[in-house]
Each structure stands twice: as structure tokens, then as C-alpha cells.
Design a protein around this motif. Structure first.
Motif, PDB file in Angstrom:
ATOM      1  N   VAL B  18       0.849  -1.189   0.000  1.00 26.29           N
ATOM      2  CA  VAL B  18       0.000   0.000   0.000  1.00 26.29           C
ATOM      3  C   VAL B  18       0.884   1.238   0.000  1.00 26.29           C
ATOM      4  O   VAL B  18       1.971   1.235   0.580  1.00 26.29           O
ATOM      5  N   GLY B  19       0.413   2.274  -0.666  1.00 27.82           N
ATOM      6  CA  GLY B  19       1.173   3.523  -0.711  1.00 27.82           C
ATOM      7  C   GLY B  19       0.569   4.425  -1.757  1.00 27.82           C
ATOM      8  O   GLY B  19      -0.568   4.220  -2.184  1.00 27.82           O
ATOM      9  N   PHE B  51       8.952 -11.237  -8.441  1.00 31.75           N
ATOM     10  CA  PHE B  51       9.363 -12.214  -7.432  1.00 31.75           C
ATOM     11  C   PHE B  51       8.195 -12.977  -6.829  1.00 31.75           C
ATOM     12  O   PHE B  51       8.364 -14.099  -6.374  1.00 31.75           O
ATOM     13  N   CYS B  52       7.031 -12.339  -6.743  1.00 27.16           N
ATOM     14  CA  CYS B  52       5.912 -12.970  -6.033  1.00 27.16           C
ATOM     15  C   CYS B  52       4.591 -12.367  -6.488  1.00 27.16           C
ATOM     16  O   CYS B  52       4.567 -11.334  -7.145  1.00 27.16           O
ATOM     17  N   ARG B  53       3.499 -13.010  -6.100  1.00 30.82           N
ATOM     18  CA  ARG B  53       2.167 -12.440  -6.360  1.00 30.82           C
ATOM     19  C   ARG B  53       2.021 -11.188  -5.504  1.00 30.82           C
ATOM     20  O   ARG B  53       2.069 -11.259  -4.274  1.00 30.82           O
ATOM     21  N   THR B  54       1.850 -10.047  -6.164  1.00 26.72           N
ATOM     22  CA  THR B  54       1.883  -8.762  -5.472  1.00 26.72           C
ATOM     23  C   THR B  54       0.549  -8.054  -5.624  1.00 26.72           C
ATOM     24  O   THR B  54       0.113  -7.786  -6.744  1.00 26.72           O
ATOM     25  N   GLY B  55      -0.100  -7.766  -4.526  1.00 30.55           N
ATOM     26  CA  GLY B  55      -1.358  -7.041  -4.568  1.00 30.55           C
ATOM     27  C   GLY B  55      -1.148  -5.581  -4.213  1.00 30.55           C
ATOM     28  O   GLY B  55      -0.516  -5.260  -3.201  1.00 30.55           O
ATOM     29  N   LEU B  56      -1.657  -4.699  -5.058  1.00 25.16           N
ATOM     30  CA  LEU B  56      -1.481  -3.260  -4.865  1.00 25.16           C
ATOM     31  C   LEU B  56      -2.727  -2.667  -4.208  1.00 25.16           C
ATOM     32  O   LEU B  56      -3.847  -3.008  -4.567  1.00 25.16           O
ATOM     33  N   VAL B  57      -2.508  -1.790  -3.244  1.00 27.34           N
ATOM     34  CA  VAL B  57      -3.599  -1.031  -2.636  1.00 27.34           C
ATOM     35  C   VAL B  57      -3.298   0.451  -2.821  1.00 27.34           C
ATOM     36  O   VAL B  57      -2.239   0.930  -2.403  1.00 27.34           O
ATOM     37  N   GLY B  58      -4.231   1.161  -3.464  1.00 24.30           N
ATOM     38  CA  GLY B  58      -4.027   2.582  -3.687  1.00 24.30           C
ATOM     39  C   GLY B  58      -5.238   3.157  -4.388  1.00 24.30           C
ATOM     40  O   GLY B  58      -6.256   2.473  -4.547  1.00 24.30           O
ATOM     41  N   ASP B 126      -5.646 -12.779   3.320  1.00 26.64           N
ATOM     42  CA  ASP B 126      -4.736 -13.795   3.869  1.00 26.64           C
ATOM     43  C   ASP B 126      -3.276 -13.577   3.480  1.00 26.64           C
ATOM     44  O   ASP B 126      -2.448 -14.465   3.698  1.00 26.64           O
ATOM     45  N   ALA B 127      -2.973 -12.437   2.918  1.00 31.40           N
ATOM     46  CA  ALA B 127      -1.592 -12.191   2.471  1.00 31.40           C
ATOM     47  C   ALA B 127      -0.635 -12.214   3.670  1.00 31.40           C
ATOM     48  O   ALA B 127      -0.899 -11.562   4.684  1.00 31.40           O
ATOM     49  N   PRO B 128       0.465 -12.939   3.551  1.00 31.95           N
ATOM     50  CA  PRO B 128       1.385 -13.063   4.683  1.00 31.95           C
ATOM     51  C   PRO B 128       2.432 -11.939   4.777  1.00 31.95           C
ATOM     52  O   PRO B 128       2.936 -11.659   5.859  1.00 31.95           O
ATOM     53  N   TYR B 129       2.771 -11.328   3.657  1.00 37.90           N
ATOM     54  CA  TYR B 129       3.800 -10.277   3.660  1.00 37.90           C
ATOM     55  C   TYR B 129       3.167  -8.957   3.276  1.00 37.90           C
ATOM     56  O   TYR B 129       2.319  -8.900   2.382  1.00 37.90           O
ATOM     57  N   VAL B 130       3.598  -7.898   3.961  1.00 44.14           N
ATOM     58  CA  VAL B 130       2.995  -6.586   3.747  1.00 44.14           C
ATOM     59  C   VAL B 130       4.097  -5.532   3.670  1.00 44.14           C
ATOM     60  O   VAL B 130       5.003  -5.522   4.513  1.00 44.14           O
ATOM     61  N   PHE B 131       3.997  -4.675   2.673  1.00 40.57           N
ATOM     62  CA  PHE B 131       4.866  -3.500   2.652  1.00 40.57           C
ATOM     63  C   PHE B 131       4.019  -2.234   2.679  1.00 40.57           C
ATOM     64  O   PHE B 131       3.282  -1.947   1.748  1.00 40.57           O
ATOM     65  N   LEU B 132       4.141  -1.512   3.779  1.00 43.21           N
ATOM     66  CA  LEU B 132       3.454  -0.240   3.949  1.00 43.21           C
ATOM     67  C   LEU B 132       4.378   0.847   3.414  1.00 43.21           C
ATOM     68  O   LEU B 132       5.223   1.382   4.130  1.00 43.21           O
ATOM     69  N   ALA B 133       4.247   1.122   2.117  1.00 41.91           N
ATOM     70  CA  ALA B 133       5.107   2.135   1.501  1.00 41.91           C
ATOM     71  C   ALA B 133       4.729   3.510   2.031  1.00 41.91           C
ATOM     72  O   ALA B 133       3.722   3.675   2.717  1.00 41.91           O
ATOM     73  N   ASN B 134       5.537   4.496   1.696  1.00 42.61           N
ATOM     74  CA  ASN B 134       5.366   5.831   2.257  1.00 42.61           C
ATOM     75  C   ASN B 134       3.999   6.424   1.931  1.00 42.61           C
ATOM     76  O   ASN B 134       3.638   6.606   0.770  1.00 42.61           O
ATOM     77  N   ILE B 135       3.273   6.731   2.995  1.00 40.45           N
ATOM     78  CA  ILE B 135       1.900   7.235   2.943  1.00 40.45           C
ATOM     79  C   ILE B 135       1.577   7.600   4.392  1.00 40.45           C
ATOM     80  O   ILE B 135       2.299   7.209   5.297  1.00 40.45           O
ATOM     81  N   ALA B 136       0.485   8.323   4.627  1.00 39.14           N
ATOM     82  CA  ALA B 136       0.154   8.715   6.007  1.00 39.14           C
ATOM     83  C   ALA B 136       0.060   7.469   6.895  1.00 39.14           C
ATOM     84  O   ALA B 136      -0.581   6.482   6.526  1.00 39.14           O
ATOM     85  N   PRO B 137       0.710   7.507   8.065  1.00 40.47           N
ATOM     86  CA  PRO B 137       0.690   6.346   8.964  1.00 40.47           C
ATOM     87  C   PRO B 137      -0.728   5.862   9.289  1.00 40.47           C
ATOM     88  O   PRO B 137      -0.955   4.668   9.462  1.00 40.47           O
ATOM     89  N   ALA B 138      -1.693   6.771   9.350  1.00 37.98           N
ATOM     90  CA  ALA B 138      -3.074   6.368   9.644  1.00 37.98           C
ATOM     91  C   ALA B 138      -3.589   5.413   8.565  1.00 37.98           C
ATOM     92  O   ALA B 138      -4.299   4.440   8.867  1.00 37.98           O
ATOM     93  N   LEU B 139      -3.229   5.681   7.320  1.00 34.66           N
ATOM     94  CA  LEU B 139      -3.640   4.786   6.231  1.00 34.66           C
ATOM     95  C   LEU B 139      -2.887   3.462   6.306  1.00 34.66           C
ATOM     96  O   LEU B 139      -3.452   2.396   6.039  1.00 34.66           O
ATOM     97  N   GLN B 140      -1.617   3.538   6.671  1.00 34.11           N
ATOM     98  CA  GLN B 140      -0.841   2.293   6.838  1.00 34.11           C
ATOM     99  C   GLN B 140      -1.534   1.405   7.870  1.00 34.11           C
ATOM    100  O   GLN B 140      -1.678   0.195   7.676  1.00 34.11           O
ATOM    101  N   LEU B 141      -1.999   2.021   8.966  1.00 38.04           N
ATOM    102  CA  LEU B 141      -2.661   1.259  10.026  1.00 38.04           C
ATOM    103  C   LEU B 141      -3.997   0.676   9.546  1.00 38.04           C
ATOM    104  O   LEU B 141      -4.330  -0.470   9.847  1.00 38.04           O
ATOM    105  N   GLN B 142      -4.713   1.477   8.799  1.00 35.78           N
ATOM    106  CA  GLN B 142      -6.003   1.019   8.282  1.00 35.78           C
ATOM    107  C   GLN B 142      -5.846  -0.222   7.417  1.00 35.78           C
ATOM    108  O   GLN B 142      -6.658  -1.139   7.460  1.00 35.78           O
ATOM    109  N   VAL B 143      -4.784  -0.226   6.607  1.00 37.87           N
ATOM    110  CA  VAL B 143      -4.523  -1.387   5.745  1.00 37.87           C
ATOM    111  C   VAL B 143      -4.113  -2.585   6.600  1.00 37.87           C
ATOM    112  O   VAL B 143      -4.592  -3.709   6.406  1.00 37.87           O
TER     113      VAL B 143
END
Lengths: 311, 311
Positions: B18-19, B51-58, B126-143
């Protein structure tokens, strides 16, 4: 003639180091020290001495403290090439910024260095390894002229010589195997922003290898066949960055000289040792601390550095 | 629902990113480009997807180019989490200084990001790995709240959030395994000049690992048991540094997710891959270039990087 207890006076040094021997005034944002033992050759020779027979070439004035001379000799540095002259020792005063990397020179008094004409002891003549620490390129050349057996020569330089004595510096470049300089100096010397390009331009002018120093970010060795990284040890506190590069180069050249090696990989391995010694150098003010490091401590930190890159 | 040819639409992503997804205007001392495909999540997802199945949130606006969406899908990025909304896409305009590291933000238009409330597709849950890319921390938490199976979470941040949303950022720190940030941000967040101390302070606040990015000087991974260096590939030319850190983190997380690994040494190895991808990212403007890199090129440069440290 006193050469230090650990070394035989009659054999030639493995390594000759020429550069400044100084008494420094150092300001950091937190501390201020006066009349600290400094100078490029002082740091380099004290760093090299645990590894090989190290001959120092330099000049000091009447104010040079007896303890400093004793320290050099106890360390095993051959001081036959350290001339004493009437007048005062070279003096540098500088102030470090809060980032502890950028610094401003407040005052430079050449004193006895003003008309120094290095004349090497005859015993130095056959030395195979040479480190031309930071000093006017004309003096570096004068020393090199007296070392006909030199088989591996490294030199350091600084922005002042790049700006003011370009021709002398070009002559030095043509005669050295390895140039060490920091990243801003590499850019200044070549006009290239990319360190890779800058190193390539420098290598075209003579030295087969270029070591670009990046302070706390480590350094990069550009060799004919490859590029190698040398990490800097991550410290909790840096008290005085003065002499870090000189200690690095001194230890590196000391280890190389002791092995009579000059291959790229050996230079890289010796540079890791240099990085270890440099990391100690910045933990305290002045060159005394480098002069009291034992090889075990250097080796321990060296192993830690290797473990940070070779997993 | 289109998920890209290479991936099955029904299986959960290995990695959710997400970002921001953005259109950038970028000024360097030599060039100026308008409406370049950018955003932290764009770079990260395009870097991770090989490298892997990557789901984008934005979220994007009506002006988001169809080619960009096609590029993401051709790359295999799962775009079910990429919302389209009325209005304009997030826009950033910045100018790089001559050193190509320091930059000034000239303009930030949140546009559709202003009231973005990420709602993840159920398949992402059920995604096991998460990258919270640069974005407001509140949104990172929501994701993160919508990813109950997350077993390894990395987050990036920036000076803006450190200064303005310290509490939200603290909550993020408490829930992530790895924080990535650059050296000035590490100092700003902790008040410590020493990166070693800064990393220790950050680790006390949550993340077991901290990756401090130093641009062209590489990066340093501070883990519970050790410190590891990741060199940066020495380039002849940097055209646009935008997205380097996001590409780094994306590729690193992609490789980790594909291996289902989270050990210190695996993170370091994946970070070398990240460094390889980041070095390509800065050779051209915009995220398209990252989206077209093939694994062979990435692997070649990765091997070169390893050869620069593991002699």
C-alpha cells in the motif's frame, strides 16, 4: 639515532611514510582541545607500525613534546627521518560541523614546514612501500625521488593541492599505484559527479587504484578489474574525526608492506584493517590513541567488519 | 477484475503493497519531466512483482493513464486493490539539487488521496507479507487492520510524518517487523546523530529490524543480533533518484515473500536484490523502467554487487 625498541636500526623500513607532523587545535560542537598530537604522517605511521617496520619522514619544531617522540619510538616507528628544527611545529586549527564530517580550517601555521626539504636517511633508500600522506605534492615528489626501490606507492591529497598545485599533483598521480581521497575531492579533481566516472578519470592519469573515502559511509576501492566496498564501523559516538583517513591508509599500507602484496584483493583486505583502525581513531582526540591500539583490538573489530559484509 | 496474465486471480497475494500512486513532475539540474508515473506503491509493486504475487492497494483519479494500468497488469501486479475515483490522481512535484540526493518538494496535490479510505479486496486478506510504503501512517494502520494473517510487515516513512503525525507513526512502529527510512529521517525520529544509536532507539519502539538508507552510499540493516551492509551499485549516471527507496523495498519484500523467509540473513540477501533494482530505478525517469526490468538483468547486477563485498 633512536629507532624504537622493537625494530632493528640497520634494516630498511618496509614502509616509508611522509607527511605532516602537527600540533592541532580541534573544535567539535561539544568539545575543544588544544595542542593535540596530529598530522597526516603521525597518524599514518602510528597506524602502520604494528604491522611493519615503518620509517617516518617529517619535521618538528622545538615545541614538539618529548612524550610524542617517545610514543612514536615505543610504537616502533623509525624516527631517523623525523627532523628537528628551530622554530615551532606545524599547527592546524579546525572546527567540525554538527554532522562531524564537514569541517572548516580556522588557521594553518606552516612554521618549520615552510621551508622543509626532506632528506631521507640513507637507510630508508631501499624501502619497497611508500605512503605519501597529505602534504604539498612537491614534497611528496621530493621524497619519492629518494626512494628508487619503491615498488608500491600510495598517496593522499586534499582540496587545497587540487586547487593550487595542479601540475605537481599531476606529477604525483603519474608515479603512484594508489590514490586515496575523499568523495568531494574526487569530484573536484575530475569535474565528475559520479564517483565511478571520477575514479576512471583519475586512473587514466596514473594510479591503477583509487580509494574513495566516504567517512562514516565507508569507502570504495576502484581497481583495474573490479570495484570493492569497505564498510565503516558503525560507532555510537564520534569524538574527533581528525586523522581517520590517515590512520586508515597507514594501517592499510602497513599490512600490505608486511605481506609484500599489491594485488587488488590484498589491498581490499588491508583496507578492511584500515577501516578498523580508522574507527578507533575517531573515538578519541589526537594520534596518541592510535599509537596505543593493540593488534588484538584491531583484529577483533576487523572481524566484526567482515561479518557485516561476508555473510 | 483483472489481475494480470501471470497470476491466478483467486489465490491471495504473497505480498500486499500500500502507498501512493502518483503522477510526478520532476526537475533535475539537467532535465525536467512532466506527468511521470510515480508513487511509492507503484515503484514498490512493480519492483516486487517479478518475485511474487503482489497485490497493490491505492487510489487513482480519472487522469490515470490506461498504459500505466496495463503496465501494472502486464507486470503481474494484482490491481484489484487499486481504486479508481472521480477527480485527479495524486500529484507530486520536486526538484533535485546538483548532488542528486537533496530535494525540495515544490508541490503536493493529494487529489483523490485526500479522503482515501482503503478497503482491501477480500482476496487480499490472507496475504502473509505486507509493505506499507510511504503514505500517512493512519492509512498504513487502516490497511494493516485488514490483514490479520500478516506475518512479516515492513514500513517506510518520511520526515513529514515524523514531524506531523508522531502518534500514528508510533502505532505503526509497534506493529512492524522492519522499518526502512533514510539517515536524516532516522536522526529526526530519534534525535540521535549516530545511526547505530538511532537504530537502537527505533528498535526499542517496535521493529526488530531497521534498514537505514544512505542513497548512493548504500544502506545498513540493523537487526537484533547483527549489523549488515548493503552496497549501492556505483553508477556512471543518475538521471532521477525518485522511487529508488521504494523500488529497493519492493524488490526486497518480493524476494522475501517468495521465500517465506524473515531471518536476518535472508533479509540481507533480499536487500542486495533491492539494491540492484534501485540502481536501475535511478537510471531513468519514472516507474515504467522498473516495470520493464527482467529478472536476469536484476540477477546480473545483484551478482556484481555481491562480488564487491564478498571477495
Amino acid at each position: 639515532v633512536i629507532t624504537g625498541g622493537k625494530r632493528e636500526g640497520s634494516s630498511p623500513p618496509d614502509l616509508v611514510v611522509v607527511g605532516s607532523v602537527a600540533l592541532d587545535d580541534i573544535h567539535t560542537p561539544w568539545e575543544h582541545r588544544r595542542s593535540v598530537l596530529g598530522g597526516s604522517a603521525t597518524y599514518a605511521a602510528l597506524a602502520a607500525a604494528p604491522f611493519c617496520r615503518t620509517g617516518l619522514v617529517g619535521v618538528v619544531g622545538e615545541d614538539f613534546p618529548e612524550e610524542a617522540r617517545v610514543l612514536l619510538q615505543e610504537r616502533g616507528v623509525d624516527t631517523r627521518g623525523l627532523e628537528s628544527r628551530p622554530g615551532r611545529t606545524f599547527h592546524w586549527e579546525g572546527r567540525y560541523e554538527a554532522n562531524m564530517e564537514d569541517r572548516t580550517t580556522l588557521c594553518t601555521e606552516l612554521n618549520v614546514f615552510a621551508d622543509f626539504q626532506p632528506e631521507l636517511p640513507p637507510e630508508y633508500r631501499d624501502a619497497p612501500y611508500v605512503f605519501l600522506a597529505n602534504i604539498a605534492p612537491a614534497l611528496q615528489l621530493q621524497v619519492l625521488d629518494q626512494l628508487p626501490e619503491a615498488s608500491f606507492v600510495a598517496a593522499d591529497t586534499m582540496d587545497l593541492w587540487i586547487r593550487t598545485t595542479a601540475d605537481d599533483l599531476a606529477a604525483v598521480l603519474g608515479r603512484v599505484d594508489l590514490l586515496t581521497l575523499n568523495e568531494s575531492e574526487a569530484r573536484l579533481l575530475t569535474g565528475e559527479r559520479s564517483l565511478r566516472r571520477a575514479a576512471a578519470r583519475i586512473r587514466e592519469r596514473g594510479p591503477g587504484m583509487v580509494l574513495v573515502k566516504k567517512g562514516e559511509s565507508g569507502s570504495v576501492l576502484f581497481a583495474p578489474d573490479r570495484i570493492l566496498f569497505i564498510p565503516a564501523y558503525p560507532l555510537e559516538e564520534v569524538r574527533d574525526p581528525t586523522g581517520a583517513g590517515d590512520s586508515f591508509a597507514g594501517a592499510m599500507m602497513g599490512e600490505l608492506a608486511s605481506r609484500r602484496d599489491r594485488e587488488t584483493e590484498a589491498v581490499w583486505r588491508a583496507a578492511i584493517t584500515g577501516s578498523s583502525v580508522a574507527s578507533f581513531a575517531v573515538e578519541e582526540f589526537g594520534a596518541e590513541y592510535v599509537g596505543r591500539l593493540d593488534r588484538e583490538a584491531i583484529e577483533r573489530r576487523r572481524a566484526e567488519l567482515l561479518a557485516m559484509i561476508c555473510v
